[in-house]
Design a protein around this motif. Sequence first.
Motif, short mmCIF file in Angstrom:
data_model
loop_
_atom_site.label_atom_id
_atom_site.label_comp_id
_atom_site.label_asym_id
_atom_site.label_seq_id
_atom_site.Cartn_x
_atom_site.Cartn_y
_atom_site.Cartn_z
N ASP A 1 6.64 3.94 -14.62
CA ASP A 1 6.06 2.63 -14.31
C ASP A 1 6.25 2.30 -12.83
OD1 ASP A 1 6.38 -0.48 -14.01
OD2 ASP A 1 5.17 -0.14 -15.82
N ARG A 2 5.17 2.01 -12.14
CA ARG A 2 5.25 1.77 -10.70
C ARG A 2 6.03 0.51 -10.35
NH1 ARG A 2 -1.04 0.24 -9.31
NH2 ARG A 2 -1.03 -1.81 -10.27
N GLU A 3 6.01 -0.48 -11.22
CA GLU A 3 6.77 -1.70 -10.95
C GLU A 3 8.27 -1.44 -11.05
OE1 GLU A 3 5.58 -4.52 -9.76
OE2 GLU A 3 3.55 -3.70 -9.78
N VAL A 4 8.67 -0.55 -11.95
CA VAL A 4 10.08 -0.15 -12.03
C VAL A 4 10.46 0.58 -10.75
CG1 VAL A 4 11.74 1.35 -13.21
CG2 VAL A 4 10.19 -0.09 -14.55
N ARG A 5 9.61 1.50 -10.31
CA ARG A 5 9.91 2.25 -9.08
C ARG A 5 10.04 1.31 -7.88
NH1 ARG A 5 5.59 5.26 -11.10
NH2 ARG A 5 4.32 4.89 -9.23
#
Length: 83
Positions: free
Chosen positions: A35-39
Amino acid sequence: MAHTTSVIKTACFVLGMLGTGSAINILSRLVTHSDREVRLEVVEALANIKSLLGIPALVTALSDSYWQVHRAAARALGEIGYK
């Protein structure tokens, strides 16, 4: 899935506030999360910690496909003094 992602993002935020060596280890493992938001939250947490130990994960994040992640990684590395 969204609930799990939200929990992970919150945990990354808290780890960034704690700023311990074990936090850096955990965050570093999440820098390639699906997930890009986690990254992005991982990079922001590492930026908040400002430790040389986070540099390898931030360098990895420079090649992230999500532009906000690699921009945040570049900014964090600059703040740490990495060249």
